[in-house]
Design an enzyme around this catalytic site. Structure first.
Site, short mmCIF file in Angstrom:
data_model
loop_
_atom_site.label_atom_id
_atom_site.label_comp_id
_atom_site.label_asym_id
_atom_site.label_seq_id
_atom_site.Cartn_x
_atom_site.Cartn_y
_atom_site.Cartn_z
N LYS A 281 0.86 -1.18 0.00
CA LYS A 281 0.00 0.00 0.00
C LYS A 281 0.90 1.24 0.00
O LYS A 281 1.85 1.33 0.77
CB LYS A 281 -0.91 -0.03 1.24
CG LYS A 281 -2.09 0.91 1.15
CD LYS A 281 -3.21 0.51 2.11
CE LYS A 281 -4.31 1.55 2.06
NZ LYS A 281 -5.53 1.13 2.73
N GLU A 366 -19.69 -5.01 9.83
CA GLU A 366 -20.61 -4.20 10.63
C GLU A 366 -21.72 -5.04 11.26
O GLU A 366 -22.10 -4.82 12.42
CB GLU A 366 -21.21 -3.08 9.78
CG GLU A 366 -20.22 -1.98 9.38
CD GLU A 366 -19.31 -2.33 8.21
OE1 GLU A 366 -19.50 -3.40 7.58
OE2 GLU A 366 -18.39 -1.54 7.92
N ARG A 394 -25.67 -1.82 6.76
CA ARG A 394 -25.42 -3.25 6.63
C ARG A 394 -26.02 -4.07 7.77
O ARG A 394 -26.20 -5.27 7.65
CB ARG A 394 -23.90 -3.50 6.69
CG ARG A 394 -23.15 -3.07 5.50
CD ARG A 394 -22.84 -4.29 4.71
NE ARG A 394 -22.56 -3.98 3.35
CZ ARG A 394 -21.42 -4.28 2.75
NH1 ARG A 394 -20.45 -4.87 3.43
NH2 ARG A 394 -21.26 -4.02 1.49
C1 LIG Z 1 -19.07 -1.76 4.45
C2 LIG Z 1 -17.87 -0.85 4.51
N1 LIG Z 1 -17.26 -0.65 5.69
C3 LIG Z 1 -16.19 0.17 5.76
C4 LIG Z 1 -15.72 0.79 4.65
C5 LIG Z 1 -14.57 1.77 4.75
N2 LIG Z 1 -13.39 1.30 4.04
C6 LIG Z 1 -13.11 1.70 2.80
S1 LIG Z 1 -11.72 1.07 2.19
C7 LIG Z 1 -11.44 0.23 3.60
C8 LIG Z 1 -10.22 -0.63 3.72
C9 LIG Z 1 -10.21 -1.65 2.64
O1 LIG Z 1 -9.06 -2.42 2.72
P1 LIG Z 1 -8.65 -3.30 1.48
O2 LIG Z 1 -9.86 -3.93 0.91
O3 LIG Z 1 -7.59 -4.20 1.92
O4 LIG Z 1 -8.13 -2.25 0.42
P2 LIG Z 1 -6.77 -1.38 0.46
O5 LIG Z 1 -7.21 -0.01 0.88
O6 LIG Z 1 -5.82 -2.02 1.37
O7 LIG Z 1 -6.30 -1.37 -0.93
C10 LIG Z 1 -12.44 0.46 4.54
C11 LIG Z 1 -12.49 -0.11 5.90
C12 LIG Z 1 -16.40 0.55 3.43
N3 LIG Z 1 -16.05 1.15 2.31
N4 LIG Z 1 -17.45 -0.27 3.40
#
Ligand SMILES: Cc1ncc(C[n+]2csc(CCOP(=O)(O)OP(=O)(O)O)c2C)c(N)n1
Ligand SMILES: CC(=O)[C@@H](O)[C@H](O)COP(=O)(O)O
Ligand SMILES: [Mg+2]
Length: 617
Positions: A281, A366, A394
């Protein structure tokens, strides 16, 4: 050298050599850093998928082949490679390009996403549709390791693996959610990542691809040979294999060459494939590599130093909440905090530092967070679940069945309630008053300023049933409300009308009163504080004082506070005017622009009230 806007992407990728693609990856990173440093946006995740996005568009025949990006915050490179580099000047701005995939924006965007863990379900559904129609094309879901902590992803793996349909799940594994990833699956992936076999796979991949005689049957038999000689990889990915996927990897997600070779192979497989890709990342920008969480979603920053322009020193509602909870936890050992991969965003960082054993980050889960909290409440604790309004959608059923039905004392700290700005329609928290408003046993509170948030949290923790406190993104208002939380608060009685305002709309209500006063109208203001139960005696008293009640809420009007208030006094002759968001999805833009566009800024509200009163006269 050509600028990114001058290419005919994705077509131009097809003729580029690996060396040219490597150069392109540098150019794209520069472009991302330079543009996002001006507009803000999701930087670190996009820097991590530069090579993966290039390889996908090189190998697949998009838009015939379908790419589904989970969450979609990492779709910027995909946007560049599908002719939208020019859109970055106005990224996430009012009227500008969205920060998430949007079907209406491009034929290359296959699905509107924003909430996590949906991509495998979407891809499986698309694959079933394709098969039923007897069509032939590839479908790939690209899901992050954070998104793979969400329950929906497992429901989809369970179903898709058993279906034996042709589809590819690509796990973009960087060990990070917004913060470092957590949980058992994350530990399992870490084991795969750190295994020696990662480098061995790379060597074998090179050797075996060289042996592949051609395309079609040759590729398949070459691939089978490779899989046979890579028994360890199959063993390592056993969890995915057992679910019915052919597991490949892990491979280096920053080697365009390895990615292309592997994608060329897996696209020939006629069964569900799980391809494990390792990325970093923030790759290629030191500040983002060192502190990826800070550059997950960033405001404008200085690209040379990495210094973010917004100081982050403003007193946000999230900070007020986190600080107060930590303070209350000092004397009440039953308080525990539950979060869903957003501890920092919801202000729980301080709580976690002080009370690590009383902090539970369950991942992007969630629904589980809510039922987990219900379990803790049943076990005698006072759980405080902090989740953004949009993501709590959710967990509707869990709040209803697992918390409200048993009247369990769970406190919901609902952050980002109301419009959030640049993230747009998938992220505005404008429905919670409606989706919680009809839940038996639920108390719903909305603070008008930081002091009220503190008092409400204290009050919520004394209740014997569930309580939700909702507050918006950003800086907390300072109106100096110190009165105890007992019911609504009449700020000023009004002869011509009384405004009942919810939470952040109290500040707007104060402005509206001033504007109406200038026009000779005597408008009163009531800070509702309680959205549920409604303060019936106070509402009736207000209706008795005036001929018009105006309600203001940062929520969709449908099923919101105003409609419930109107229903509560439907037998009274008083007229009720409801102000809130219309019954549609609201686009991205600054909050100010959106309030103005939809007539929810003080001037527009005052004007509409004035016109209404004029018409009645
Ligand atoms: C249901 C939901 N909960 C929380 C989020 C907030 N959120 C957006 S990106 C993220 C992290 C995602 O991590 P990953 O899938 O590993 O992607 P990366 O950013 O590491 O590329 C979170 C918690 C969301 N978009 N949707
Ligand atoms: C992509 C996503 O869902 C989150 O990163 C979200 O953009 C965070 O929003 P805040 O900036 O309000 O924390
Ligand atoms: Mg990740």
């Amino acid at each position: 050298m050509k600028k990114l806007v001058e290419y005919d992407f994705p077509r131009d990728l097809k003729d580029m050599s690996i060396k040219e693609l490597d150069l392109l990856s540098y150019e794209i990173r520069d472009f991302l850093i330079s543009n996002i440093s001006k507009t803000g946006g999701h930087l670190a995740s996009n820097l991590g998928v530069v090579e993966l996005s290039i390889a996908l568009h090189k190998v697949f025949d998009t838009p015939k082949d379908k790419l589904v990006w989970d969450v979609g915050h990492q779709s910027y490179v995909h946007k560049i490679l599908t002719g939208r580099a020019g859109g970055f000047e106005n990224l996430r701005k009012f009227g500008g390009m969205s920060g998430f995939p949007k079907v209406k924006e491009s034929e290359y965007d296959t699905f509107d996403t924003g909430h996590s863990s949906t991509s495998i379900s979407i891809a499986a559904g698309m694959a079933a549709a394709r098969d039923l129609r007897g069509e032939h094309y590839n479908i790939a879901a690209i899901i992050g390791d954070g998104a793979l902590t969400g329950g929906l992803a497992y429901e989809a793996l369970n179903n898709a693996g058993a279906s034996k349909t042709k589809m590819i799940v690509i796990l973009n594994d960087n060990g990070m959610s917004i913060a470092p990833n957590t949980g058992g699956v994350s530990r399992y992936l870490e084991k795969l990542r750190s295994s020696q076999k990662y480098t061995e796979f790379k060597q074998k991949l090179k050797k075996n691809v060289a042996e592949i005689p051609g395309i079609g049957k040759g590729v398949v038999s070459g691939m089978q040979h490779m899989r046979d000689s890579l028994k360890y990889a199959v063993l390592d990915g056993i969890m995915f294999e057992e679910l019915g996927f052919k597991y490949f990897g892990p491979i280096d997600g920053h080697s365009v060459e390895d990615l292309i070779r592997t994608l060329e192979l897996v696209k020939e497989v006629d069964e569900p494939v799980f391809l494990h890709v390792i990325t970093q990342k923030g790759k290629g920008y030191r500040s983002a590599e060192e502190t990826p969480s800070k550059y997950h979603g960033t405001g404008p920053f200085d690209p040379t130093t990495g210094k973010q322009h917004s100081s982050g020193t403003e007193l946000s509602y999230s900070k007020v909440f986190g600080r107060k909870l930590s303070q209350l936890a000092r004397t009440n050992s039953e308080i525990v905090a539950v979060g869903a991969a957003m501890l920092e965003g919801t202000g729980l960082k301080e709580f976690k530092q002080k009370y690590p054993k009383r902090t539970f980050d369950v991942g992007i889960a969630e629904a589980h967070a809510v039922t987990f909290a219900a379990g803790m409440a049943a076990g005698g604790f006072r759980p405080v679940v902090a989740i953004y309004s949009t993501f709590l959608q959710r967990a509707y059923d869990q709040i209803m069945e697992d918390v409200c039905l048993q009247k369990l004392p769970v406190v919901f700290a609902i952050d980002r309630a109301g419009i959030v700005g640049a993230d747009g329609e998938t992220h505005h928290g404008m429905f919670d008053l409606s989706y919680l408003g009809h839940m038996p046993n639920m108390t719903i509170l909305a603070p008008a300023d930081s002091n009220e948030l503190e008092s409400m949290l204290e009050y919520a923790l004394t209740l014997e049933g569930p309580c939700a406190i909702r507050y918006p993104r950003g800086e907390a208002a300072q109106l100096d409300f110190y009165q105890p939380i007992a019911g609504s608060l009449v700020q000023k009685e009004g002869r011509d009308l009384e405004i009942w305002a919810v939470g952040n709309m109290v500040s707007t209500g104060l402005e509206v009163c001033k504007l109406l006063e200038k026009r000779g109208l005597d408008a009163g203001l009531v800070n509702a504080r309680f959205v549920r139960p409604l303060d019936q005696p106070a509402i009736e008293a207000s209706a008795g004082r005036t001929g018009l009640i105006v309600t203001l809420e940062d929520n969709v009007v449908t099923g919101g506070f105003g409609e419930n208030l109107a229903a509560a006094i439907m037998e009274s002759p008083v007229k009720v005017l409801n102000f809130g968001w219309p019954d549609c999805f609201i686009e991205h833009g600054s909050c100010g622009q959106l309030f103005e566009k939809y007539g929810l800024d003080p001037e527009s509200i005052a004007e509409r009230i004035w016109n209404y009163i004029e018409k009645q006269a």
